[in-house]
Design a protein around this motif. Structure first.
Motif, PDB file in Angstrom:
ATOM      1  N   ARG A  64       0.831  -1.196   0.000  1.00 44.11           N
ATOM      2  CA  ARG A  64       0.000   0.000   0.000  1.00 44.11           C
ATOM      3  C   ARG A  64       0.875   1.260   0.000  1.00 44.11           C
ATOM      4  O   ARG A  64       0.593   2.239  -0.686  1.00 44.11           O
ATOM      5  CB  ARG A  64      -0.905  -0.019   1.228  1.00 44.11           C
ATOM      6  N   CYS A  65       1.948   1.220   0.781  1.00 43.13           N
ATOM      7  CA  CYS A  65       2.781   2.413   0.941  1.00 43.13           C
ATOM      8  C   CYS A  65       3.744   2.627  -0.215  1.00 43.13           C
ATOM      9  O   CYS A  65       4.439   3.651  -0.254  1.00 43.13           O
ATOM     10  CB  CYS A  65       3.554   2.338   2.257  1.00 43.13           C
ATOM     11  N   MET A  66       3.830   1.685  -1.140  1.00 38.65           N
ATOM     12  CA  MET A  66       4.705   1.889  -2.301  1.00 38.65           C
ATOM     13  C   MET A  66       4.216   3.016  -3.193  1.00 38.65           C
ATOM     14  O   MET A  66       4.905   3.415  -4.131  1.00 38.65           O
ATOM     15  CB  MET A  66       4.838   0.593  -3.089  1.00 38.65           C
ATOM     16  N   ILE A  67       3.030   3.563  -2.865  1.00 40.45           N
ATOM     17  CA  ILE A  67       2.597   4.767  -3.589  1.00 40.45           C
ATOM     18  C   ILE A  67       3.610   5.890  -3.385  1.00 40.45           C
ATOM     19  O   ILE A  67       3.826   6.719  -4.271  1.00 40.45           O
ATOM     20  CB  ILE A  67       1.192   5.211  -3.107  1.00 40.45           C
ATOM     21  N   ILE A  68       4.284   5.911  -2.224  1.00 42.78           N
ATOM     22  CA  ILE A  68       5.252   6.968  -1.932  1.00 42.78           C
ATOM     23  C   ILE A  68       6.514   6.795  -2.763  1.00 42.78           C
ATOM     24  O   ILE A  68       7.077   7.772  -3.278  1.00 42.78           O
ATOM     25  CB  ILE A  68       5.579   6.974  -0.423  1.00 42.78           C
ATOM     26  N   THR A  69       6.976   5.551  -2.898  1.00 47.77           N
ATOM     27  CA  THR A  69       8.217   5.303  -3.638  1.00 47.77           C
ATOM     28  C   THR A  69       7.967   5.003  -5.115  1.00 47.77           C
ATOM     29  O   THR A  69       8.919   4.845  -5.874  1.00 47.77           O
ATOM     30  CB  THR A  69       8.974   4.120  -3.005  1.00 47.77           C
ATOM     31  N   GLY A  70       6.706   4.916  -5.516  1.00 47.79           N
ATOM     32  CA  GLY A  70       6.377   4.560  -6.890  1.00 47.79           C
ATOM     33  C   GLY A  70       6.219   5.762  -7.804  1.00 47.79           C
ATOM     34  O   GLY A  70       6.623   6.890  -7.498  1.00 47.79           O
TER      35      GLY A  70
END
Length: 1008
Positions: A925-931
């Motif tokens: 879910r948090c890979m939105i930040i690194t994506g």
């Protein structure tokens, strides 16, 4: 009604702001007339529901008239007061007691329970045989049932006792109109309890408290009624009105309001309570002890590490300046600059680590091992250099101009650089500039400061460089192994525990997990290398953790008859060193680990440890075996010195290369180049030097264009950035379950259940102008934080309380808002913004868990959980009242507010450890930040700390955390991007959509 159960009800008028029951059955409700209930039956004192939280308080009196049992139930947590004990969920507790939902602590001579879920507190006074008074305070606007509700019970029994009339004859100046009713209520309270001194004295004391300290009866009532003052433990002294929280060694100058004045036991004038001792004893402040790492030190005691000595004086540590030289540490992909800033390089490339008189280049190969490419030429580049093996694992290099280089050669190559003292601020490269300012450590090769480590590191790459080092764990089995094995570093009772008070483990623990996760096949070796990094850091301070390799299954085998030793020194440990003065003995080298010879033996040319008598003798012309020998015309023990010119590169034919570091071995290569005196710009065109372009955060700028970064205005000129520094405001934020970013951009995690000082300018002094305190408000799941309450004190004039999604105000006596426009309050979308213009302070609250404090550059003497705002993140987590650096846990505990008392946090259970099954979900879910969603921001704001915070927030996925926590974490990164002029429209109907639906018109705020 049986003979053992009786009831008598009498009503009188005795108005009060709180609900009280005292004596043998006097009830003073929140509203309406006071009344008397004489019964040994259990009664409901209060029952209500507020914000879905149930509260139920019941009391029962014994045959002696005193309360013998009180039961308090808040949100299904049952607390019972009985027989002088406090039971929470059937377990006896000691004070202060801290639960996620409630705190219980000593309050003067009383005991107080304060709820964290409700604006409610309960205060009681224990005497032999029971409780003689109990008081409930609340700030609720809700209907409630029970004896504390409004009642109109009628009745009267005419019994007048002489003691009551004697008492009220001395209280003629207090409520004269109500005197007859007081006397009747007094008679009913004492009737049949004449021999119980606590029944009557409790009543008289309540009346005297309402009359106030200006009444005549205040000083005479005890002699008239023969009520002896309560006894105090130790050498404390009882006072009718004193501070509820007395000055102590841990807090000699507590700040409290008039509301905190109550009957109390205090120290004699000029003394404070030694709260570090096991017995109750008052001492002079100058004789207060100090505490460090759980150990108590007396005034005058000292403690020392290799780098710093500290002396205890009056309960505070006074420490010398750190005398150890700064070091740049490169361990795998993890870099710590000379000034202490930590980051991760993005790719397996060749970089310039540090550039002084010559560049020190390093290369990451496919296995992420570090290779030094310039050390082979080091002796030729420097006028003088001494290169030697300190152990089987470490090579040392000492240059004549003061630079020291230590290389760990096995099991993985790592680099440690100590710069020359005279080169402060004149060094560049991955290691920063060594000027004691972490804010400019990301200065690129073109002399502009980047905010993200990726463009900074790439600017110091030699040649092209691809971003190919993963920042997250790519294998779930590796992650499980890493989580389990690396946790040994944090064990408070483990092999590394003795170093916890000196060096925090948080960043080393994270590096251990990342290195082990992405290691490849030999996970155990990668884990051991990461643990060794922490052990080495401890050893450099002089803290030996012990035989950690045996405990963690990280033992290394040594060749032949050598032994593994944790503290090998280079001085006189080889046969060669016996043949003359060993120059290594004159060097200040910290001991290192590795294979070496046991005490009394020396290493010969065949790497065998031999006794001194068996060593061959070395001289200028060769060697000779042991025994008598004559060597004519030779001097032995000389050091070889080599000198040559520094090689000049001829490859600078592009605008980019004007600031790029070049390898020492690079020469002109064949190819197409621009004409003489022209350079290829970043667009591929040939331009003059004056028209060369510059790059910042991946964008190309022409000569004369300006950018602002880190409060510096930079102008592009001749391919280089020329920057002018301006005063820089500070910004501190906290959100979720305790994620903090200090004013100096230090990230750490601390989630306590007490009230803590976030920022203040008192800092141990009485003279201050503001303080901001915070306290977590738990969810129904006691492991989660659903909101925070904030207390803002301004100049002792006004106190603002931000809680329950609103702002309340308390003005100090004698001050009105009309006198001075001290602050302003605005609501913008979901945020409440409080500004104090004349102080340069802005507070932003999202009405939940996120708080941002902004300070103008003039503030330089501040302290608290937000750090000290001195431009260096390395000293941000120093224990309150000292310069002692600590772990985030000890640091956070040291900043808890002394009033009310609260116990220390000893262990922290992170959400991903508590809910391990949520970890994979949270990471995705948090890979939105690194994506790709935030890809335009990655070069301007490092996403890594925000990503890790997001994962921890989202791991609380069985409750609100997956919505409130996740959205707050992503919003924090989005706002940081917005501050750098990168606006990302990241919310969707399926992702944190609530804000979009409520406030579709304020897109700037939505993106933050």
């Amino acid at each position: 009604m049986t003979s053992q159960q009786w009831i008598l009800v009498v009503c009188f008028s005795l108005a009060s702001d709180t609900c009280r029951t005292f004596g043998s059955g006097v009830i003073q409700p929140f509203n309406g007339s006071s009344f008397y209930v004489k019964s040994n039956c259990p009664f409901t004192l209060t029952r209500f529901i507020h914000n879905r939280v149930e509260c139920d308080i019941t009391t029962q009196r014994g045959n002696n008239g005193l309360l013998v049992k009180v039961e308090i139930i808040i949100n299904k947590i049952r607390t019972v007061l009985q027989n002088g004990s406090i039971l929470v969920e059937k377990k006896s507790v000691s004070l202060p007691y801290d639960h996620t939902y409630q705190h219980i602590f000593q309050y003067g001579i009383y005991t107080k329970l304060r709820s964290s879920l409700l604006p409610l507190s309960v205060t009681w006074h224990n005497v032999p045989g029971g409780i003689d008074s109990l008081e409930q305070e609340h700030e609720l606007r809700t209907d409630m049932t029970g004896l504390c509700g409004k009642h109109n019970v009628q009745g009267m029994i005419a019994f007048l006792l002489v003691i009551c009339r004697n008492f009220f004859s001395t209280a003629l100046d207090c409520r004269p109109a109500s005197r007859p009713y007081y006397i009747q209520l007094c008679d009913k309270n004492i009737y049949s309890y004449e021999t119980n001194k606590y029944i009557g004295c409790a009543f008289f004391k309540e009346v005297v408290q309402q009359c106030g300290n200006t009444s005549y009866v205040w000083n005479t009532w005890r002699s008239v009624t023969k009520c002896a003052p309560p006894s105090c433990p130790g050498d404390l002294v009882y006072v009718e009105q004193g501070p509820a929280f007395i000055p102590s060694c841990s807090n000699p100058n507590p700040r409290f309001t008039n509301q905190d004045l109550t009957s109390s036991c205090v120290c004699p004038k000029g003394k404070v309570l030694n709260d570090y001792a096991d017995v109750v004893h008052c001492v002079d402040v100058s004789n207060c002890p100090c505490v460090f790492a759980g150990k108590t030190y007396l005034t005058g005691d000292t403690r020392s590490t290799k780098c710093q000595s500290c002396v205890c004086n009056g309960g505070k540590w006074f420490c010398s300046e750190n005398i150890c030289p700064s070091r740049c540490i490169i361990e795998g992909q993890f870099v710590t600059t000379f000034d202490g800033k930590r980051y991760v390089v993005p790719g397996k490339c060749t970089y310039v680590a540090a550039q002084v008189q010559f560049p020190i280049n390093l290369t990451f190969n496919l296995n992420q091992l570090l290779l030094i490419s310039s050390l082979t030429n080091l002796c030729d580049l420097a006028d003088h250099a001494l290169v030697f093996w300190q152990s089987s694992m470490y090579v040392q290099v000492h240059t004549s101009f003061g630079m020291k280089i230590q290389v760990q050669m096995s099991p993985e190559i790592q680099l440690y650089i100590t710069p020359p003292r005279k080169y402060t601020g004149r060094i560049s490269g991955l290691c920063g500039n060594n000027n004691n300012d972490t804010t400019d450590d990301f200065t690129t090769s073109s002399r502009i400061i980047e905010n993200s480590p990726q463009p900074f590191a790439l600017s110091w790459s030699v040649g092209t460089c691809r971003v190919n080092i993963p920042s997250t764990c790519s294998n779930i089995d590796n992650e499980i192994f890493a989580d389990e094995k690396c946790s040994v570093m944090n064990n408070p009772n483990g092999i590394f525990a003795k170093c916890h008070g000196h060096i925090p483990t948080d960043q080393y623990h994270l590096a251990c997990i990342q290195r082990t996760c992405n290691c490849g096949s030999n996970l155990q070796q990668c884990m051991c290398v990461a643990l060794a990094s922490y052990a080495k850091a401890c050893a450099n301070l002089g803290v030996a953790v012990g035989d950690w390799r045996s405990v963690t299954n990280c033992t290394l085998k040594c060749e032949r008859n050598q032994e593994f030793i944790y503290n090998i020194r280079a001085c006189n440990h080889t046969c060669l060193s016996l043949s003359g003065p060993d120059p290594r003995c004159e060097l200040d080298n910290s001991p290192v680990e590795g294979c070496g010879c046991p005490e009394g033996t020396h290493l010969n040319q065949r790497n065998i440890c031999t006794p001194k008598a068996s060593c061959v003798c070395h001289y200028y012309g060769g060697t000779t075996p042991p025994g008598p020998v004559v060597i004519d015309g030779r001097q032995n023990g000389k050091v070889c010195v080599h000198c040559s010119e520094y090689p000049v590169s001829t490859a600078q034919k592009t605008c980019d290369s004007l600031s790029k570091p070049l390898g020492a071995s690079m020469t002109c290569e064949s190819g197409c180049y621009c004409p003489h005196d022209q350079y290829e710009d970043h667009h591929g065109n040939c331009v003059s030097l004056d028209n060369c372009t510059c790059v910042y955060s991946g964008k190309v700028f022409s000569t004369g264009q300006r950018v602002k970064t880190n409060c510096k205005t930079c102008i592009c000129g001749r391919g280089q950035w020329h920057c002018k520094e301006e005063p820089c405001p500070g910004k501190c934020q906290v959100y979720g379950n305790g994620h903090y970013q200090t004013f100096d951009s230090k990230w750490y995690r601390f989630d306590g259940h007490c009230q803590y000082t976030l920022v203040e300018d008192y800092c141990g002094n009485r003279n201050g102008s503001f303080s901001v305190r915070v306290e977590s408000v738990p969810c129904c799941d006691e492991a989660l934080t659903c909101s925070r309450s904030i207390i803002l004190d301004l100049q002792g004039k006004v106190t603002l309380i931000l809680s329950d999604m609103r702002v309340s105000r308390h003005l100090q006596k004698g001050w009105t808002l009309e006198d001075d426009l001290l602050y302003t309050t605005h609501t913008v979308g979901l945020y409440i913004i409080i500004s104090v213009p004349n102080k340069g302070i802005t507070l932003i609250w999202d009405k939940h868990t996120r708080i941002t404090i902004e300070l103008q550059p003039k503030w330089r003497v501040i302290c608290g959980l937000c750090g000290n705002f001195d431009s260096s993140e390395t000293n941000d987590i120093q224990i309150s009242g000292s310069k002692v650096e600590s772990s985030p846990l000890a640091f956070g505990n040291s900043w808890k507010v002394a009033v009310p008392p609260c116990s220390d946090i000893t262990t922290e259970m992170f959400p991903c450890e508590r809910n391990s099954y949520c970890s994979a979900w949270a990471q995705r879910r948090c890979m939105i930040i690194t994506g790709d969603t935030f890809k335009d921001c990655h070069l301007k704001v490092d996403p890594e700390p925000y990503y890790h915070a997001c994962v921890q927030e989202s791991c609380a996925c069985e409750f609100e955390g997956k919505f409130l926590g996740f959205c707050t974490a992503v919003a924090a990164y989005a706002e940081a991007c917005s501050d750098e002029d990168v606006c990302v429209n990241w919310r969707t109907p399926d992702l944190c959509r609530m804000l979009r639906q409520l406030f579709p018109d304020i897109m700037v705020l939505l993106n933050s």
